[in-house]
Write an enzyme that holds these catalytic residues in place. Structure first.
Site, PDB file in Angstrom:
ATOM      1  N   GLY A 189       0.674  -1.180  -0.017  1.00  0.00           N
ATOM      2  CA  GLY A 189      -0.001   0.050  -0.085  1.00  0.00           C
ATOM      3  C   GLY A 189       1.050   1.186   0.083  1.00  0.00           C
ATOM      4  N   GLY A 231       2.775   3.235   1.328  1.00  0.00           N
ATOM      5  CA  GLY A 231       3.389   3.444   2.660  1.00  0.00           C
ATOM      6  C   GLY A 231       4.048   4.837   3.028  1.00  0.00           C
ATOM      7  N   GLY A 256       8.350   6.432   6.079  1.00  0.00           N
ATOM      8  CA  GLY A 256       7.039   6.988   5.558  1.00  0.00           C
ATOM      9  C   GLY A 256       7.769   8.232   4.611  1.00  0.00           C
ATOM     10  N   ASP A 306       3.608  -4.382  -7.705  1.00  0.00           N
ATOM     11  CA  ASP A 306       2.891  -3.392  -7.179  1.00  0.00           C
ATOM     12  C   ASP A 306       3.730  -2.140  -7.639  1.00  0.00           C
ATOM     13  OD1 ASP A 306       5.232  -4.554  -5.551  1.00  0.00           O
ATOM     14  OD2 ASP A 306       5.432  -2.665  -4.594  1.00  0.00           O
TER      15      ASP A 306
END
Ligand code: AMP
Ligand code: MG
Length: 491
Positions: free
Chosen positions: A91, A93, A126, A258
């Protein structure tokens, strides 16, 4: 054009998917963010004037300190296969989708990358470092300049906040712009949830592949039919993208599912590389010790990734054989685009039977002589008239001369006027590409707050086919120190 980002029209179609597709949350602010660079060309796509980029409210948005007016900020979930292995849930991140700008040129999602932790960050912080953010900013514009499908970059924000990688670096945020950031892995995520899978398929097809819904014999296409057509369309777009990568000497570096765009765009610039010296098995990512994503492996990896997408669509109850049949489109679509590209790069009007051999021997010549990918192709246009530049690329003059003789004979079959051929070849073989050492120079300058190199590179790379006097160094083989540069997954 709009004079302020406050005035753009914003919608939130992704946020209208079921809530399980994302988490709504705000970015984490950077300390004293500064706008290092903004891209008026991408702003124009958003109907945003150059003046708008200089206003404080623009910085507030691209630094993640204020939402896009009217936008719903969120991080999306997806899954994926990484280096051939199922990695489960991933996802965004370190990315936040801000919303979707609706402009005369279309609908464009804005996404911040490096904007802080999300529920999908796993062990990550992040953040993104300046180095990788400059690389992404430059690469997306370089690919656009080459005419290769890609996400775009609107802005680059920096801060002195420390980010810990192999060493301490500083934080940056890139604002990416794309019609969609949906990935193969977004479909894989819902492979055992037919309802969500169907919702995602509907969403992507309605917005990006509406032709997949065309009626069959007057009756609306069934979901299974739509899914098959969709898979075929993604297969063809992906095959064409790969042809463009191969013929530009571009290596993506991390072709995990991804990182594969459902729209066939180049997505997620990490340890990518434009080849300097040609090696068929060149691996640009220092972390890829097995060479899974080597240059010559990219097309078959893309095909493998499409199988993973097809497997996910099994979740809709579509027949495996019918899905497999769509994937058969990959090879012909790839070969057609690849030969088309090479026809133009070699200055041929049409691909004929013997051309595969001529091409194989060209690759072999470049490989054995470690010739520069970009400059070797560029030298071909003049070579039949004046071969000095061509021979400069090769140390074995006899081998190069033997190939050149065959090439000249092949050109003679078409009797094409030289000026026309040369002009067309120079529009197909770039002079400037984003070589690692050029990106490195821009990174080092940017770290000192100097954006002059970014400006220069963007100017050259937006029109990489046109020779710009005074910029010879940017069209030269890399200096000796470039060989020591290592690019890895660390970003
Ligand atoms: P990548 O290999 O960059 O495509 O990233 C793979 C996954 O790791 C994605 O889900 C990213 O969002 C996530 N990721 C990469 N770097 C970070 C980071 N520094 N912090 C949080 N998540 C990250
Ligand atoms: Mg990624």
């Amino acid at each position: 054009m709009k004079e302020s980002i406050q005035n753009v029209r914003v919608e939130n179609s992704f946020a209208n998917l079921p809530p399980s597709f994302y988490t709504r949350l705000s970015p984490q602010p950077l300390t004293e963010p500064r706008l290092l660079h903004a891209n008026p060309e991408v702003a124009a796509l958003l109907d945003l004037s150059p003046a708008a980029l200089a206003k404080p409210d623009f910085l507030d948005v691209v630094a993640g300190n204020q939402p896009l007016p009217g936008g719903q900020t969120l991080a999306a979930v997806y899954s994926g296969h990484q280096f051939g292995i199922w990695a489960g849930q991933l996802g965004d991140g370190r990315a936040h989708l801000l919303g979707e700008v609706v402009s005369p040129s279309g609908r464009w999602e804005l996404q911040l990358k490096g904007s802080g932790r999300t529920p999908y960050s796993r062990m990550g912080d992040g953040r993104a470092v300046l180095r990788s953010s400059v690389r992404e900013y430059l690469a997306s514009e370089a690919m656009a300049g080459l005419g290769i499908a890609t996400t775009r970059a609107l802005a680059l924000v920096v801060s002195n906040d420390p980010v810990y990688r192999e060493t301490v670096e500083t934080a940056a945020i890139v604002t990416r712009v794309s019609p969609s950031f949906v990935r193969f892995g977004s479909f894989e995520h819902w492979s055992s949830s037919p309802e969500n899978l169907g919702a995602l398929l509907d969403y992507v097809v309605d917005r990006h592949y509406p032709e997949c819904r065309d009626a069959v014999d007057g009756a609306p296409a069934t979901q299974a039919r739509v899914a098959l057509r969709f898979l075929r369309a993604v297969t063809v777009r992906t095959a064409r993208l790969l042809a463009d990568w191969q013929t530009a000497g571009f290596c993506h570096g991390v072709m995990n599912t991804d990182n594969m765009s459902i729209l066939g765009l180049t997505l997620d610039y990490g340890p990518y590389g434009f080849m300097d010296a040609f090696q068929v098995d060149h691996v640009c990512n220092h972390s890829d010790s097995q060479g899974r994503y080597a240059w010559n492996a990219q097309p078959s990896v893309a095909n493998w990734n499409l199988y993973r997408l097809a497997s996910a669509l099994l979740g809709l109850g579509v027949e495996a054989d019918a899905l497999k049949e769509q994937l058969q489109e990959f090879e012909p679509a790839f070969l057609q685009a690849y030969r088309n590209n090479l026809c133009r790069k070699l200055g041929l009007l049409a691909w004929t039977d013997g051309d595969d051999d001529l091409l194989d021997d060209w690759w072999r010549l470049l490989h054995t002589q470690k010739a520069d990918f970009t400059l070797s192709f560029r030298s071909l246009a003049q070579a039949p008239l004046d071969s000095a530049q061509f021979f400069q690329r090769f140390h074995d003059r006899d081998a190069a001369g033997a190939w050149l003789d065959r090439y000249v004979q092949r050109l003679a079959q078409e009797q094409r006027p030289d000026p026309e051929r040369i002009e067309q070849m120079n529009r197909s073989n770039p002079l400037y590409v984003l070589r690692n050492h050029l990106a490195e120079g821009a990174i080092r300058a940017a770290a000192q707050g100097d954006v002059g190199e970014i400006d220069t590179l963007l100017k050259l790379l937006r029109d990489p086919y046109t020779e710009q006097p005074g910029h010879e160094a940017y069209a030269a083989v890399p200096p000796e120190w470039a060989g020591r540069l290592e690019v890895s997954c660390s970003s």
